[in-house]
Scaffold this motif. Structure first.
Motif, PDB file in Angstrom:
ATOM      1  N   GLU A  49       3.050   1.808  -2.727  1.00 26.99           N
ATOM      2  CA  GLU A  49       2.311   2.902  -3.372  1.00 26.99           C
ATOM      3  C   GLU A  49       2.894   4.253  -2.978  1.00 26.99           C
ATOM      4  OE1 GLU A  49      -2.293   1.493  -4.017  1.00 26.99           O
ATOM      5  OE2 GLU A  49      -1.751   2.310  -2.042  1.00 26.99           O
ATOM      6  N   GLU A  50       3.102   4.448  -1.678  1.00 23.41           N
ATOM      7  CA  GLU A  50       3.549   5.739  -1.184  1.00 23.41           C
ATOM      8  C   GLU A  50       4.957   6.089  -1.648  1.00 23.41           C
ATOM      9  OE1 GLU A  50       2.897   6.064   3.054  1.00 23.41           O
ATOM     10  OE2 GLU A  50       0.766   5.551   2.837  1.00 23.41           O
ATOM     11  N   LEU A  51       5.835   5.113  -1.698  1.00 25.27           N
ATOM     12  CA  LEU A  51       7.215   5.380  -2.106  1.00 25.27           C
ATOM     13  C   LEU A  51       7.362   5.584  -3.607  1.00 25.27           C
ATOM     14  CD1 LEU A  51       9.053   2.830   0.195  1.00 25.27           C
ATOM     15  CD2 LEU A  51       9.108   5.332   0.361  1.00 25.27           C
ATOM     16  N   GLY A  52       6.539   4.916  -4.391  1.00 21.68           N
ATOM     17  CA  GLY A  52       6.685   4.990  -5.844  1.00 21.68           C
ATOM     18  C   GLY A  52       5.692   5.927  -6.486  1.00 21.68           C
ATOM     19  N   LEU A  53       4.561   5.394  -6.883  1.00 18.19           N
ATOM     20  CA  LEU A  53       3.562   6.151  -7.634  1.00 18.19           C
ATOM     21  C   LEU A  53       3.138   7.423  -6.916  1.00 18.19           C
ATOM     22  CD1 LEU A  53       1.686   6.290 -10.116  1.00 18.19           C
ATOM     23  CD2 LEU A  53       0.019   4.982  -8.787  1.00 18.19           C
ATOM     24  N   PHE A  54       2.805   7.312  -5.639  1.00 20.18           N
ATOM     25  CA  PHE A  54       2.340   8.490  -4.903  1.00 20.18           C
ATOM     26  C   PHE A  54       3.444   9.539  -4.802  1.00 20.18           C
ATOM     27  CE2 PHE A  54      -1.256   6.463  -2.141  1.00 20.18           C
ATOM     28  CZ  PHE A  54      -1.822   5.913  -3.270  1.00 20.18           C
ATOM     29  N   GLY A  55       4.686   9.095  -4.615  1.00 20.55           N
ATOM     30  CA  GLY A  55       5.800  10.036  -4.507  1.00 20.55           C
ATOM     31  C   GLY A  55       5.979  10.855  -5.773  1.00 20.55           C
ATOM     32  N   VAL A  56       5.835  10.218  -6.912  1.00 20.70           N
ATOM     33  CA  VAL A  56       5.958  10.931  -8.185  1.00 20.70           C
ATOM     34  C   VAL A  56       4.758  11.854  -8.388  1.00 20.70           C
ATOM     35  CG1 VAL A  56       6.044  10.643 -10.699  1.00 20.70           C
ATOM     36  CG2 VAL A  56       7.437   9.176  -9.226  1.00 20.70           C
ATOM     37  N   LEU A  57       3.567  11.346  -8.142  1.00 21.30           N
ATOM     38  CA  LEU A  57       2.362  12.157  -8.333  1.00 21.30           C
ATOM     39  C   LEU A  57       2.290  13.343  -7.376  1.00 21.30           C
ATOM     40  CD1 LEU A  57      -0.376   9.458  -8.955  1.00 21.30           C
ATOM     41  CD2 LEU A  57       0.416  11.187 -10.573  1.00 21.30           C
ATOM     42  N   ARG A  58       2.791  13.173  -6.171  1.00 20.31           N
ATOM     43  CA  ARG A  58       2.715  14.228  -5.158  1.00 20.31           C
ATOM     44  C   ARG A  58       3.410  15.515  -5.627  1.00 20.31           C
ATOM     45  NH1 ARG A  58       4.084  11.606  -0.689  1.00 20.31           N
ATOM     46  NH2 ARG A  58       2.049  11.673   0.286  1.00 20.31           N
ATOM     47  N   ARG A  59       4.389  15.404  -6.477  1.00 17.45           N
ATOM     48  CA  ARG A  59       5.109  16.598  -6.955  1.00 17.45           C
ATOM     49  C   ARG A  59       4.246  17.478  -7.852  1.00 17.45           C
ATOM     50  NH1 ARG A  59       9.839  12.911  -8.344  1.00 17.45           N
ATOM     51  NH2 ARG A  59       8.951  13.126 -10.402  1.00 17.45           N
ATOM     52  N   ASN A  60       3.203  16.914  -8.417  1.00 18.36           N
ATOM     53  CA  ASN A  60       2.298  17.670  -9.271  1.00 18.36           C
ATOM     54  C   ASN A  60       1.258  18.334  -8.370  1.00 18.36           C
ATOM     55  OD1 ASN A  60       0.042  18.420 -10.864  1.00 18.36           O
ATOM     56  ND2 ASN A  60       0.575  16.919 -12.430  1.00 18.36           N
ATOM     57  N   PRO A  61       1.180  19.666  -8.370  1.00  9.82           N
ATOM     58  CA  PRO A  61       0.240  20.349  -7.477  1.00  9.82           C
ATOM     59  C   PRO A  61      -1.217  19.918  -7.671  1.00  9.82           C
ATOM     60  CG  PRO A  61       1.605  21.950  -8.658  1.00  9.82           C
ATOM     61  CD  PRO A  61       1.957  20.591  -9.170  1.00  9.82           C
ATOM     62  N   ASP A  62      -1.563  19.431  -8.850  1.00  7.82           N
ATOM     63  CA  ASP A  62      -2.926  18.963  -9.088  1.00  7.82           C
ATOM     64  C   ASP A  62      -3.226  17.667  -8.331  1.00  7.82           C
ATOM     65  OD1 ASP A  62      -3.453  21.088 -10.816  1.00  7.82           O
ATOM     66  OD2 ASP A  62      -2.818  19.951 -12.589  1.00  7.82           O
ATOM     67  N   PHE A  63      -2.196  16.959  -7.901  1.00  7.26           N
ATOM     68  CA  PHE A  63      -2.372  15.659  -7.239  1.00  7.26           C
ATOM     69  C   PHE A  63      -1.984  15.666  -5.757  1.00  7.26           C
ATOM     70  CE2 PHE A  63      -2.269  14.403 -11.651  1.00  7.26           C
ATOM     71  CZ  PHE A  63      -3.176  13.365 -11.707  1.00  7.26           C
ATOM     72  N   THR A  64      -1.255  16.684  -5.319  1.00  7.19           N
ATOM     73  CA  THR A  64      -0.688  16.679  -3.970  1.00  7.19           C
ATOM     74  C   THR A  64      -1.736  16.430  -2.892  1.00  7.19           C
ATOM     75  OG1 THR A  64       1.055  18.175  -4.702  1.00  7.19           O
ATOM     76  CG2 THR A  64       0.713  17.982  -2.326  1.00  7.19           C
ATOM     77  N   ASP A  65      -2.815  17.199  -2.888  1.00  5.05           N
ATOM     78  CA  ASP A  65      -3.830  17.048  -1.838  1.00  5.05           C
ATOM     79  C   ASP A  65      -4.488  15.678  -1.889  1.00  5.05           C
ATOM     80  OD1 ASP A  65      -3.304  19.600  -0.922  1.00  5.05           O
ATOM     81  OD2 ASP A  65      -5.027  20.518  -1.939  1.00  5.05           O
ATOM     82  N   HIS A  66      -4.762  15.195  -3.091  1.00  2.00           N
ATOM     83  CA  HIS A  66      -5.418  13.888  -3.230  1.00  2.00           C
ATOM     84  C   HIS A  66      -4.511  12.765  -2.738  1.00  2.00           C
ATOM     85  CE1 HIS A  66      -8.517  11.235  -4.670  1.00  2.00           C
ATOM     86  NE2 HIS A  66      -7.641  10.554  -5.378  1.00  2.00           N
ATOM     87  N   VAL A  67      -3.243  12.825  -3.119  1.00  2.00           N
ATOM     88  CA  VAL A  67      -2.288  11.807  -2.674  1.00  2.00           C
ATOM     89  C   VAL A  67      -2.126  11.864  -1.165  1.00  2.00           C
ATOM     90  CG1 VAL A  67       0.159  11.156  -2.739  1.00  2.00           C
ATOM     91  CG2 VAL A  67      -1.062  11.603  -4.870  1.00  2.00           C
ATOM     92  N   ASP A  68      -2.027  13.069  -0.617  1.00  3.00           N
ATOM     93  CA  ASP A  68      -1.889  13.194   0.837  1.00  3.00           C
ATOM     94  C   ASP A  68      -3.119  12.623   1.552  1.00  3.00           C
ATOM     95  OD1 ASP A  68       0.611  14.311   0.540  1.00  3.00           O
ATOM     96  OD2 ASP A  68      -0.075  16.378   0.868  1.00  3.00           O
ATOM     97  N   ALA A  69      -4.305  12.831   0.983  1.00  2.00           N
ATOM     98  CA  ALA A  69      -5.530  12.280   1.581  1.00  2.00           C
ATOM     99  C   ALA A  69      -5.508  10.755   1.546  1.00  2.00           C
ATOM    100  CB  ALA A  69      -6.762  12.817   0.859  1.00  2.00           C
ATOM    101  N   LEU A  70      -5.031  10.172   0.441  1.00  4.05           N
ATOM    102  CA  LEU A  70      -4.947   8.711   0.354  1.00  4.05           C
ATOM    103  C   LEU A  70      -3.926   8.166   1.355  1.00  4.05           C
ATOM    104  CD1 LEU A  70      -5.168   8.240  -3.515  1.00  4.05           C
ATOM    105  CD2 LEU A  70      -6.921   7.643  -1.823  1.00  4.05           C
ATOM    106  N   CYS A  71      -2.816   8.868   1.532  1.00  6.03           N
ATOM    107  CA  CYS A  71      -1.822   8.440   2.535  1.00  6.03           C
ATOM    108  C   CYS A  71      -2.407   8.526   3.936  1.00  6.03           C
ATOM    109  CB  CYS A  71      -0.559   9.282   2.422  1.00  6.03           C
ATOM    110  SG  CYS A  71       0.399   8.968   0.918  1.00  6.03           S
TER     111      CYS A  71
END
Length: 161
Positions: free
Chosen positions: A60-82
């Motif tokens: 998850e972290e290497l693929g989907l989350f890595g792509v989503l993290r680049r979008n500022p709307d998703f960065t905080d949420h993805v970081d929280a899930l990590c």
């Protein structure tokens, strides 16, 4: 588990949701082992759960989350899930060290985490990401190999399912 929005039909999300089912089942085995008096059974069940969890969270972290993290709307949420992935790992280590009273907490936090992904992040990703984003996420996502699965091999490509 989410089934209302159709995001499961996206191969990568479908794979992650299938893996979530395996992880939840393994966590249930861990919980049942804790009901007994066999500490070896708890360790075995914990190892089984972690053998499902670690490849999944890494993928998850290497693929989907890595792509989503680049979008500022998703960065905080993805970081929280990590961060939740790391917290689950820390709980698992404490359980491994003998704090078996934490098993119920581990299972509750795991299920809550999965709910956030399946009913929040995955549907949002299905709406937000376009074809090239999905191709990149799939390319970056390693094939999940569980240590306890003798039928998985590095050349098996579960992304095509």
């Amino acid at each position: 588990m989410c089934s209302y929005c159709g995001c499961r039909s996206i191969s990568l999300i479908g794979r992650f949701m299938d893996e979530h089912e395996d992880i939840v089942n393994a966590a249930g085995i861990l919980q049942r082992a804790a009901d007994g008096t066999d500490p070896h059974g708890v360790r075995e069940a914990l190892d089984h759960a972690i053998a499902h969890l670690h490849p999944h969270t890494s993928a998850e972290e290497l693929g989907l989350f890595g792509v989503l993290r680049r979008n500022p709307d998703f960065t905080d949420h993805v970081d929280a899930l990590c961060a939740e992935h790391a917290a689950l790992d820390a709980l698992a280590e404490r359980i491994r060290d003998g704090e078996t009273a934490l098993i119920d907490r581990f299972v509750v936090e795991l299920r809550d985490h999965i709910d956030k992904e399946e009913n929040g992040l995955f549907p949002a990703a299905a709406i937000e990401m376009d074809g090239p984003d999905w191709e990149e996420a799939i390319t970056l996502t390693p094939v999940a190999i569980r240590a306890d699965d003798p039928h998985s091999h590095p050349h098996d490509d579960v992304r095509s399912h």
